[in-house]
Design a protein around this motif. Structure first.
Motif: not given
Length: 176
Positions: A50-58, A85-92, A168-176
């Protein structure tokens, strides 16, 4: 015309006293945790899929309640060059990466029926301002030691064993 004010008498009934005590205790707990308790429709321990390809900002860091039960927040300054401060979940769904505001970090996801944990957390070691380094060290510690994750739409809470809560709040992930 004179008015008499009747004196207020406190009931000696132990059930009324117990009810009053429990009501006050419940109200104080709800007030202290108001910014921490997720809504009823939030999902605890969502699968990493559920978190794949998502970006989150603290956006908020609640410290553990103090001895009076008050929840305090830790200031979260923007990092060097205004990096948050950010966390990015990868596509896999196998890794996360991100920024501490100064350094980059990465970790692998280890998932089981109770949710996922972060393993093999590694970061770059560029020098930053001392207060930023302290924030970075504390953030990486919380990533390593969190106990549960709660997702409510575009909000993600990481709750640590020390009762600190990273919001964290979800932010647009440019690497989709």
């Amino acid at each position: 015309m004179t008015h008499k004010i009747a004196p207020f008498k406190l009931s000696r009934n132990p059930i009324n006293g117990l009810f009053l005590t429990l009501s006050c205790l419940g109200l104080s707990l709800l007030t202290a945790c108001a910014n921490v308790i997720p809504p009823c429709n939030a999902k605890t321990s969502p699968p990493s899929t559920e978190l794949r390809n998502t970006k989150w900002e603290l956006t908020r860091w609640n410290l553990a309640p103090n001895s009076n039960g008050e929840v305090r927040t830790r200031p979260i300054p923007q990092g060097d060059a205004s990096n948050p401060i950010q966390i990015i979940f990868d596509a896999n769904g196998q890794r996360i990466s991100g920024s501490t505001g100064c350094n980059r970090f990465t970790a692998t996801l280890d998932e089981d029926s109770r949710g996922f944990t972060l393993k093999q957390i590694a970061s770059t070691k560029m020098a930053c301002a001392p207060q930023r380094m302290e924030l970075e060290n504390d953030f990486l510690y919380e990533l390593n030691d969190y106990r549960s994750i709660v997702r409510n739409g575009d909000q993600l809470l990481m709750i640590g064993s020390d009762r600190e809560v990273l919001s964290f709040t979800q932010k647009p992930n440019a690497s989709k």
